[in-house]
Design an enzyme around this catalytic site. Structure first.
Site, short mmCIF file in Angstrom:
data_model
loop_
_atom_site.label_atom_id
_atom_site.label_comp_id
_atom_site.label_asym_id
_atom_site.label_seq_id
_atom_site.Cartn_x
_atom_site.Cartn_y
_atom_site.Cartn_z
N ASN A 1 -12.98 -3.40 2.34
CA ASN A 1 -14.02 -1.95 2.63
C ASN A 1 -14.86 -2.09 1.15
OD1 ASN A 1 -12.67 -0.94 4.47
ND2 ASN A 1 -11.09 0.00 3.37
N HIS B 1 -10.17 -5.24 -3.27
CA HIS B 1 -9.02 -5.54 -3.11
C HIS B 1 -9.20 -6.02 -1.46
CE1 HIS B 1 -9.87 -1.00 -2.56
NE2 HIS B 1 -9.06 -1.38 -1.50
N ASP C 1 0.94 -1.25 0.06
CA ASP C 1 0.21 0.01 -0.22
C ASP C 1 1.05 1.26 -0.14
OD1 ASP C 1 -3.16 0.65 0.91
OD2 ASP C 1 -1.81 2.30 0.99
N GLN D 1 -14.28 2.67 1.30
CA GLN D 1 -13.85 2.36 -0.10
C GLN D 1 -13.28 3.67 -0.72
OE1 GLN D 1 -15.89 -0.59 -2.41
NE2 GLN D 1 -14.12 -0.83 -3.80
N VAL E 1 -11.15 3.04 -3.75
CA VAL E 1 -10.70 2.62 -4.93
C VAL E 1 -11.69 1.66 -5.46
CG1 VAL E 1 -8.89 1.44 -6.39
CG2 VAL E 1 -8.44 3.12 -4.83
P1 5GP Z 1 -9.70 1.28 0.07
O1 5GP Z 1 -9.84 2.51 0.83
O2 5GP Z 1 -10.28 1.60 -1.16
O3 5GP Z 1 -10.19 0.27 0.98
O4 5GP Z 1 -8.21 1.08 -0.19
C1 5GP Z 1 -7.48 1.62 -1.19
C2 5GP Z 1 -6.14 1.60 -0.89
O5 5GP Z 1 -5.21 1.79 -2.21
C3 5GP Z 1 -5.56 2.57 0.08
O6 5GP Z 1 -5.14 1.99 1.21
C4 5GP Z 1 -4.43 3.48 -0.51
O7 5GP Z 1 -3.48 3.87 0.30
C5 5GP Z 1 -4.22 2.45 -1.72
N1 5GP Z 1 -3.66 3.19 -2.65
C6 5GP Z 1 -4.38 4.32 -3.55
N2 5GP Z 1 -3.78 4.64 -4.55
C7 5GP Z 1 -2.57 3.81 -4.79
C8 5GP Z 1 -1.24 3.59 -5.50
O8 5GP Z 1 -1.26 4.35 -6.60
N3 5GP Z 1 -0.42 2.74 -5.40
C9 5GP Z 1 -0.57 1.94 -4.16
N4 5GP Z 1 0.46 1.16 -3.92
N5 5GP Z 1 -1.88 1.91 -3.15
C10 5GP Z 1 -2.62 2.88 -3.53
#
Ligand code: 5GP
Length: 118
Positions: A87, A100, A31, A94, A96
Site C-alpha cells: 500500500n 513493507h 501481522d 497505507q 504505517v
Molecule cells: P498498511 O496498512 O500500512 O499497508 O499495513 C500496516 C500493517 O501493519 C497492518 O496490516 C497492521 O495490522 C500492521 N501492524 C500495525 N501495527 C502493528 C504492530 O504493532 N505489530 C504488528 N505485528 N503488525 C502491526
C-alpha cells in the site's frame, strides 16, 4: 528524529512481535491483525516511508525484499499460492509509513484466498 515508526520500534526490540526471519537488511513479522491465514510483513530496516520514496540506490534493497518474500513463503509452505501487497499512500490504505510488503496466503495454498480486501 521525529518520525520513528512502530516498525522501527519492533526492529529495535522496543515492541514485541513474532519475528519470522531477519537479516542485515530486513525483518519479517506476523501481522498483528491478519487478513488471511498467512499474513506476514517484510520490512526493511531502513525506514523508507513509502515505495514511491525509494531512490535509485534502493533498487538492490527492493529486490532483496522481493526475494525474502518468496523465501518466507517457501518456509511457510505457501510458495504455490501467495500474494504480495504494497500500500503506497494513505488513500491507498497505507497506515504505517515505513515501507513493507504484505505476504498473504491461505495455509493450505489451495489458490483461493479467504480475504480479498487487500
Ligand atoms: P498498511 O496498512 O500500512 O499497508 O499495513 C500496516 C500493517 O501493519 C497492518 O496490516 C497492521 O495490522 C500492521 N501492524 C500495525 N501495527 C502493528 C504492530 O504493532 N505489530 C504488528 N505485528 N503488525 C502491526
Amino acid at each position: 528524529m521525529t518520525d520513528v515508526t512502530i516498525f522501527t520500534r519492533i526492529i529495535n526490540r522496543e515492541i514485541p512481535a513474532t519475528i519470522i526471519y531477519e537479516d542485515d537488511l530486513c525483518i519479517v513479522i506476523n501481522d498483528i491483525s491478519p487478513q488471511a491465514p498467512v499474513h506476514m510483513l517484510v520490512i526493511p530496516r531502513q525506514p523508507i516511508a513509502k515505495l514511491a520514496d525509494a531512490s535509485v540506490g534502493n533498487k538492490p534493497l527492493l529486490g532483496h525484499l522481493l526475494w525474502v518474500a518468496g523465501e518466507v513463503a517457501r518456509q511457510a509452505g505457501v510458495e504455490e499460492a501467495f500474494r504480495l501487497v504494497i500500500n503506497n499512500g494513505q488513500a491507498a490504505g497505507q497506515t504505517v509509513f515505513h515501507l513493507h510488503l504484505h505476504v498473504l496466503a491461505d495455509r493450505d495454498a489451495s489458490g483461493t484466498f479467504s480475504e480479498a480486501n487487500m
